[in-house]
Design an enzyme around this catalytic site. Structure first.
Site, PDB file in Angstrom:
ATOM      1  N   GLY A  92       0.844  -1.194   0.000  1.00 54.23           N
ATOM      2  CA  GLY A  92       0.000   0.000   0.000  1.00 54.23           C
ATOM      3  C   GLY A  92       0.873   1.235   0.000  1.00 54.23           C
ATOM      4  N   LYS A  93       0.335   2.363  -0.397  1.00 55.44           N
ATOM      5  CA  LYS A  93       1.059   3.641  -0.287  1.00 55.44           C
ATOM      6  C   LYS A  93       0.036   4.752  -0.427  1.00 55.44           C
ATOM      7  CE  LYS A  93       5.491   4.647  -0.438  1.00 55.44           C
ATOM      8  NZ  LYS A  93       6.427   4.117   0.503  1.00 55.44           N
ATOM      9  N   GLY A  94       0.267   5.837   0.281  1.00 53.31           N
ATOM     10  CA  GLY A  94      -0.688   6.941   0.185  1.00 53.31           C
ATOM     11  C   GLY A  94      -0.044   8.245   0.558  1.00 53.31           C
TER      12      GLY A  94
ATOM     13  N   ASP B   4       6.521   8.253   6.048  1.00 52.75           N
ATOM     14  CA  ASP B   4       7.210   8.339   4.759  1.00 52.75           C
ATOM     15  C   ASP B   4       7.689   9.783   4.637  1.00 52.75           C
ATOM     16  OD1 ASP B   4       7.579   8.221   1.729  1.00 52.75           O
ATOM     17  OD2 ASP B   4       6.755   6.245   2.074  1.00 52.75           O
TER      18      ASP B   4
END
Ligand code: NAD
Length: 428
Positions: A117-119, A158
């Site tokens: 996942g990444k956001g 991040d």
């Protein structure tokens, strides 16, 4: 006839590949070497879901601003989605999708039961006060709440986010759920369910993998010279641990330039980015170099651990290192990768070398679910053992197929993800 219209992109100025293009190209490259159902590859070319949310914020002056947030969820066949949340003005939907694919491979190469996942939010966090950042984070947590959770999708810090951001995120989520759910995010401060050793884990894994690669090539670590670009969360612990293992770290750098001592630097004495930001050049060393010169030093091992795309078609032929271990994410462009392949310079890829971060995030999640914290010694022991297993799997793939370390790492990851898809099947 050539157009006279001004253009920012010309044939001799190659356009930079986007994160999504890179992720798809690497998937296809790995698939070429493997006997995997094409239907599975087709599924893996696309994210399972991409959530786009509007995040309204009351600014300190009473006005309202609305920011766009994303959460890309690539693949969950092996477990909940896992990956960072960034606050950065350049966040795009495609970038989140590409980076979520990378996370799928990173978790799979480590054999961690997570998917990718990444956001993030399209915002410059430097334009916000601390109070504004807190309100934005809490509202983002609320907007994403239906799609995330300790068994669904577990974000982490991040670019532009940190342990404090994760604490706010966890608190907002937990208040709405009516109970403390520490396992909804990782990278938290240890007092609210964070893990010991999380901060230095990516650098620690880079050092462990570099040590194994040095040993694999039959070199004595005591006779091995190392140059490390970037002296932050990844570069500094990597340089210090390699120094402790007996290697001679001859150069380290920060954004302002590099320090060089052919007899070896005392890496524990050079201030890290966290101890004193951008102070590497203030250190008394025999020679000062530019970051470009550091990359071209005649050393055994080069560790780019600062930013992406620093090894390019322009400088790849001037690199004199015998081995490259990627500390940063994506420091080698694909064109440079081809040059290193032709020149027989092994490049141990980011998805293996810096995966200590996500691995200790996994340990943090286990500690949260079990309401039991691990000692630093246990974290280090378990990380060492996970890194050695992943190293062995990738090394065996290199030996079996005579491919690059990057291709081998993607092959190991893809085999595991594809096998899970084949066993679970496609429903209906
Ligand atoms: P950081 O901010 O802690 O440190 C970055 C270091 O690089 C600093 O010393 C900085 O001065 C230097 N630097 C910045 N711009 C530079 C430039 N243009 N040229 C040379 N040096 C420059 O960052 P970090 O967390 O160590 O991250 C470094 C890289 O590692 C990034 O690519 C990041 O995505 C990746 N990474 C980080 C983690 C993590 O958990 N921190 C995990 C995996 C990968």
């Amino acid at each position: 006839m050539a157009s006279a219209a001004p253009s920012t992109e010309t044939d001799d100025e190659p356009t930079e590949e986007t994160a999504l293009e890179t992720a798809r190209r690497q998937l296809e490259r790995a698939a070429e070497h493997l006997d995997v159902d094409p239907g599975v590859i087709e599924r893996l070319r696309h994210p399972n879901q991409v959530h786009r949310v509007s995040v309204p914020l009351e600014r300190d002056d009473g006005s309202t601003a609305v920011y766009t947030g994303y959460r890309a969820q690539h693949d969950s066949v092996r477990g909940p989605y896992k990956g960072g949340l960034r606050f950065h003005p350049d966040v795009t939907e495609d970038e989140c999708i590409g980076l979520s694919m990378w996370m799928t491979w990173k978790c799979a190469v480590m054999d961690i039961p997570f998917g990718g996942g990444k956001g993030g939010i399209v915002v410059n966090p430097k334009d916000l006060s601390t109070d504004e950042k807190e309100r934005l984070t809490r509202r983002f947590a609320e907007e994403l709440r239906p799609f995330i959770g300790p068994t669904k999708d577990i974000p982490a810090p991040d670019m532009g986010t940190d342990a404090q951001t994760m604490a706010w995120f966890m608190d907002a989520y937990s208040m709405q759920e009516g109970e403390t759910q520490a396992g909804v995010v990782t990278g938290k401060p240890p007092v609210v369910g964070g893990s010991k050793g999380r901060d230095t884990a990516p650098g620690r894994s880079v050092a462990i993998i570099a040590r194994e690669a040095i040993d694999y090539h039959g070199w004595d670590i005591e006779d091995t010279t190392v140059a490390v670009q970037g002296f932050g969360s990844v570069g500094a612990p990597a340089a210090r641990l390699l120094d402790d293992y007996g290697a001679t770290v001859v150069a380290v750098s920060d954004v302002n330039g590099a320090i060089y001592d052919p007899d070896g630097l005392d890496t524990h004495d050079v201030p890290t980015h966290e101890e004193e930001p951008e102070a590497v050049m203030k250190y008394d060393a025999p020679q000062k170099l530019s970051n470009e010169e550091l990359l071209e030093l005649d050393v055994d091992v080069l560790i780019p651990a600062a930013i992406g795309n620093v090894l390019t078609a322009e400088n790849a032929n001037d690199v004199q290192a015998s081995l490259i271990v990627e500390g940063a994410n994506g420091p080698t462009t694909s064109a440079a990768g081809e040059v290193f392949e032709q020149r027989d310079i092994p490049v141990v890829p980011d998805i293996l070398a810096n995966a200590g971060g996500v691995t200790v995030s996994y340990f943090e999640w286990l500690q949260d679910l079990n309401h039991r914290s691990w000692s630093l010694e246990r974290v280090h022991d378990e990380l060492e053992s996970e890194m050695l297993s992943a190293w062995d799997a990738v090394r065996e793939q290199v030996e079996e197929n005579d491919v690059t370390w990057r291709d081998a790492a993607y092959m190991v990851a893809l085999k595991r993800v594809a096998a899970a898809h084949e066993h679970r099947g496609l429903w209906p």
